[in-house]
Motif scaffolding. Sequence first.
Motif, PDB file in Angstrom:
ATOM      1  N   VAL A  97       0.859  -1.185   0.000  1.00 55.38           N
ATOM      2  CA  VAL A  97       0.000   0.000   0.000  1.00 55.38           C
ATOM      3  C   VAL A  97       0.899   1.240   0.000  1.00 55.38           C
ATOM      4  O   VAL A  97       1.606   1.507   0.974  1.00 55.38           O
ATOM      5  CB  VAL A  97      -0.954   0.002   1.206  1.00 55.38           C
ATOM      6  N   LYS A 141      -0.219   4.471  -1.032  1.00 56.88           N
ATOM      7  CA  LYS A 141      -1.013   5.707  -1.138  1.00 56.88           C
ATOM      8  C   LYS A 141      -0.291   6.832  -0.396  1.00 56.88           C
ATOM      9  O   LYS A 141       0.615   6.571   0.412  1.00 56.88           O
ATOM     10  CB  LYS A 141      -2.396   5.472  -0.531  1.00 56.88           C
ATOM     11  N   TYR A 199       3.130   6.945   2.135  1.00 56.74           N
ATOM     12  CA  TYR A 199       3.130   7.463   3.507  1.00 56.74           C
ATOM     13  C   TYR A 199       4.285   8.461   3.690  1.00 56.74           C
ATOM     14  O   TYR A 199       4.927   8.527   4.744  1.00 56.74           O
ATOM     15  CB  TYR A 199       3.250   6.328   4.547  1.00 56.74           C
ATOM     16  N   LEU A 253      -7.963   1.763  -3.794  1.00 55.24           N
ATOM     17  CA  LEU A 253      -8.561   1.239  -2.559  1.00 55.24           C
ATOM     18  C   LEU A 253      -9.982   1.722  -2.300  1.00 55.24           C
ATOM     19  O   LEU A 253     -10.757   1.039  -1.632  1.00 55.24           O
ATOM     20  CB  LEU A 253      -7.682   1.614  -1.361  1.00 55.24           C
ATOM     21  N   GLU A 254     -10.304   2.924  -2.753  1.00 57.97           N
ATOM     22  CA  GLU A 254     -11.666   3.437  -2.530  1.00 57.97           C
ATOM     23  C   GLU A 254     -12.458   3.512  -3.827  1.00 57.97           C
ATOM     24  O   GLU A 254     -13.518   4.143  -3.879  1.00 57.97           O
ATOM     25  CB  GLU A 254     -11.596   4.820  -1.879  1.00 57.97           C
ATOM     26  N   LYS A 303     -16.218  -4.028  -1.947  1.00 56.62           N
ATOM     27  CA  LYS A 303     -15.879  -3.767  -0.547  1.00 56.62           C
ATOM     28  C   LYS A 303     -17.096  -3.998   0.330  1.00 56.62           C
ATOM     29  O   LYS A 303     -18.166  -3.421   0.107  1.00 56.62           O
ATOM     30  CB  LYS A 303     -15.374  -2.335  -0.391  1.00 56.62           C
ATOM     31  N   MET A 321     -13.250  -7.525  -0.508  1.00 58.15           N
ATOM     32  CA  MET A 321     -12.369  -6.977   0.522  1.00 58.15           C
ATOM     33  C   MET A 321     -13.168  -6.296   1.614  1.00 58.15           C
ATOM     34  O   MET A 321     -14.351  -5.984   1.466  1.00 58.15           O
ATOM     35  CB  MET A 321     -11.353  -6.009  -0.074  1.00 58.15           C
ATOM     36  N   HIS A 346     -12.213  -3.886   5.578  1.00 61.01           N
ATOM     37  CA  HIS A 346     -11.135  -3.220   6.318  1.00 61.01           C
ATOM     38  C   HIS A 346     -11.424  -3.278   7.815  1.00 61.01           C
ATOM     39  O   HIS A 346     -12.558  -3.108   8.246  1.00 61.01           O
ATOM     40  CB  HIS A 346     -11.025  -1.771   5.839  1.00 61.01           C
ATOM     41  N   ASN A 363      -4.918  -5.913   6.925  1.00 62.90           N
ATOM     42  CA  ASN A 363      -3.979  -4.796   6.760  1.00 62.90           C
ATOM     43  C   ASN A 363      -2.710  -5.176   7.537  1.00 62.90           C
ATOM     44  O   ASN A 363      -2.537  -6.345   7.899  1.00 62.90           O
ATOM     45  CB  ASN A 363      -4.615  -3.501   7.277  1.00 62.90           C
ATOM     46  N   SER A 364      -1.838  -4.211   7.824  1.00 58.16           N
ATOM     47  CA  SER A 364      -0.604  -4.551   8.557  1.00 58.16           C
ATOM     48  C   SER A 364      -0.921  -5.236   9.880  1.00 58.16           C
ATOM     49  O   SER A 364      -0.314  -6.253  10.233  1.00 58.16           O
ATOM     50  CB  SER A 364       0.224  -3.296   8.850  1.00 58.16           C
ATOM     51  N   ARG A 394      -2.933  -6.728   2.614  1.00 59.60           N
ATOM     52  CA  ARG A 394      -2.586  -5.360   2.210  1.00 59.60           C
ATOM     53  C   ARG A 394      -1.733  -4.721   3.305  1.00 59.60           C
ATOM     54  O   ARG A 394      -2.238  -4.429   4.384  1.00 59.60           O
ATOM     55  CB  ARG A 394      -3.862  -4.528   2.019  1.00 59.60           C
ATOM     56  N   ALA A 395      -0.465  -4.502   3.011  1.00 62.65           N
ATOM     57  CA  ALA A 395       0.422  -3.934   4.030  1.00 62.65           C
ATOM     58  C   ALA A 395       0.788  -2.507   3.684  1.00 62.65           C
ATOM     59  O   ALA A 395       1.310  -2.233   2.613  1.00 62.65           O
ATOM     60  CB  ALA A 395       1.681  -4.772   4.158  1.00 62.65           C
ATOM     61  N   GLY A 396       0.505  -1.602   4.622  1.00 70.24           N
ATOM     62  CA  GLY A 396       0.941  -0.218   4.499  1.00 70.24           C
ATOM     63  C   GLY A 396       2.023   0.046   5.520  1.00 70.24           C
ATOM     64  O   GLY A 396       3.216  -0.192   5.281  1.00 70.24           O
ATOM     65  N   ILE A 397       1.610   0.457   6.702  1.00 68.41           N
ATOM     66  CA  ILE A 397       2.552   0.965   7.708  1.00 68.41           C
ATOM     67  C   ILE A 397       3.699  -0.019   8.002  1.00 68.41           C
ATOM     68  O   ILE A 397       4.851   0.407   8.160  1.00 68.41           O
ATOM     69  CB  ILE A 397       1.781   1.360   9.003  1.00 68.41           C
ATOM     70  N   TYR A 431       1.868   7.194  11.167  1.00 66.80           N
ATOM     71  CA  TYR A 431       1.369   7.484   9.818  1.00 66.80           C
ATOM     72  C   TYR A 431       1.375   8.989   9.558  1.00 66.80           C
ATOM     73  O   TYR A 431       1.748   9.463   8.490  1.00 66.80           O
ATOM     74  CB  TYR A 431      -0.092   7.031   9.652  1.00 66.80           C
TER      75      TYR A 431
HETATM   76  C1  LIG Z   1      -4.425   2.349   3.999  1.00 70.33           C
HETATM   77  C2  LIG Z   1      -5.112   1.054   3.834  1.00 70.33           C
HETATM   78  C3  LIG Z   1      -4.455  -0.147   4.131  1.00 70.33           C
HETATM   79  C4  LIG Z   1      -3.087  -0.193   4.773  1.00 70.33           C
HETATM   80  O1  LIG Z   1      -3.240  -0.055   6.168  1.00 70.33           O
HETATM   81  P1  LIG Z   1      -1.991  -0.184   7.157  1.00 70.33           P
HETATM   82  O2  LIG Z   1      -2.578  -0.040   8.501  1.00 70.33           O
HETATM   83  O3  LIG Z   1      -1.085   0.968   6.810  1.00 70.33           O
HETATM   84  O4  LIG Z   1      -1.366  -1.491   6.867  1.00 70.33           O
HETATM   85  C5  LIG Z   1      -5.111  -1.330   3.855  1.00 70.33           C
HETATM   86  N1  LIG Z   1      -6.358  -1.340   3.333  1.00 70.33           N
HETATM   87  C6  LIG Z   1      -7.022  -0.199   3.059  1.00 70.33           C
HETATM   88  C7  LIG Z   1      -8.390  -0.276   2.507  1.00 70.33           C
HETATM   89  C8  LIG Z   1      -6.431   1.035   3.305  1.00 70.33           C
HETATM   90  O5  LIG Z   1      -7.106   2.151   3.042  1.00 70.33           O
END
Ligand SMILES: *Cc1c(COP(=O)(O)O)cnc(C)c1O
Length: 366
Positions: free
Chosen positions: A32, A34, A38, A78-79, A122, A157, A159, A193-194, A209-212, A342
């Motif tokens: 991720v 976006k 970060y 994602l949205e 979603k 998906m 969240h 997510n993370s 889905r890994a962001g942080i 973040y």
């Molecule tokens: C930002 C986002 C993520 C990543 O989340 P982290 O907490 O950073 O891993 C995953 N899924 C969706 C839908 C997001 O908007």
Amino acid sequence: MKTAQASIDLIALRHNYLRLKSLSGQQKLIAVIKGDAYGHGAVQLAKALPMADWFAVARVEEAEELIANGIDQPVLLLEGCFCADDLQRAAELKLATVIHCEEQLRDLEQSNLANPISIWLKIDTGMHRLGVHPEQVTEYVQRIERSGKLKGQVGFMSHFSCADDLSHPATLKQIECFSQAAFPYSGPKSLANSAGILFWPESQFNVARAGIALYGISPSLYHSGIDHQLLPVMTVTTRLIAVRQHTANQPVGYGETWHAKRDTKIGVIAMGYGDGYPRSAPAGTPVFINGRQVPIVGRVSMDMITVDLGPDAMDQVGDSVEMWGKNLPVETVAKHIGTIPYELTIKLTNRVARHYMDKVVEHCTV
Ligand SMILES: *Cc1c(COP(=O)(O)O)cnc(C)c1O
């Protein structure tokens, strides 16, 4: 002499991707990126991750930038698309998109797309921000399939709202809700997510889905990345631009919000809210200098921060100061400021030069 800069460690980034991938079991892993990854720089990071299965962003323009720079892995919005034009553009760019509401579904049905598009539905499993109700899933899937614009199978998906809290009961409920709603379908499924990857093995489906965590940062306020064997990717450093002898009971900075209890030395650092360091950082928030942490004192200014170096300090003008990174976890700094990592990394301004480190270990002149 460099002032504020963010060193971005691409070797740590790849380590984190592979570590998260192994924790995700058999799942594909979406990186991720976006919000300009970060704040780390989305194009540079995407280029440094040739092994990434997918990328995800939050805006069509973010995806356009990746594609214009030659990124050829699949990219997920994602949205989803916010209007019919965006959907058109997404199809042209061969993005995967999300559908979370009636308006997006109608845009799809009424569109005249150049080519079919990959779609993820979603589902709202309890966060109540975006997503269709679990009971609506069948209807949405039918309408998406009937639109004739779907490429492959519908993906599913959802969240998490509370997965960073290891004991929160909402997470298992969300996992259960998602399993049931998506169960009848064979398309790809993505929930974690993370925090899901790190703390909730039950949240593993086909795609995570890994962001942080990709940036080496823990999603939990009670851990830092290193607890999960993740390495910090961003280290923000700047310079000491003054060391001043300071007398007991005298204030420092705007508003005289802090007074010294003893004679001491005050260091002035070239970093402020103009660089994205929060003005709300209270006295006591640490910075790292010459092997130790020292506290911020007085208010954060636009270009400067004052710290109490202590009466016996030997620090000198020009010395390097770490605001967060390899020696001072960003999680620690965020906790002092009352925010989350973040927000710290993403709010760094353009005045902070991003500096990418790969393969060769660069020598830092301190
Ligand atoms: C930002 C986002 C993520 C990543 O989340 P982290 O907490 O950073 O891993 C995953 N899924 C969706 C839908 C997001 O908007």
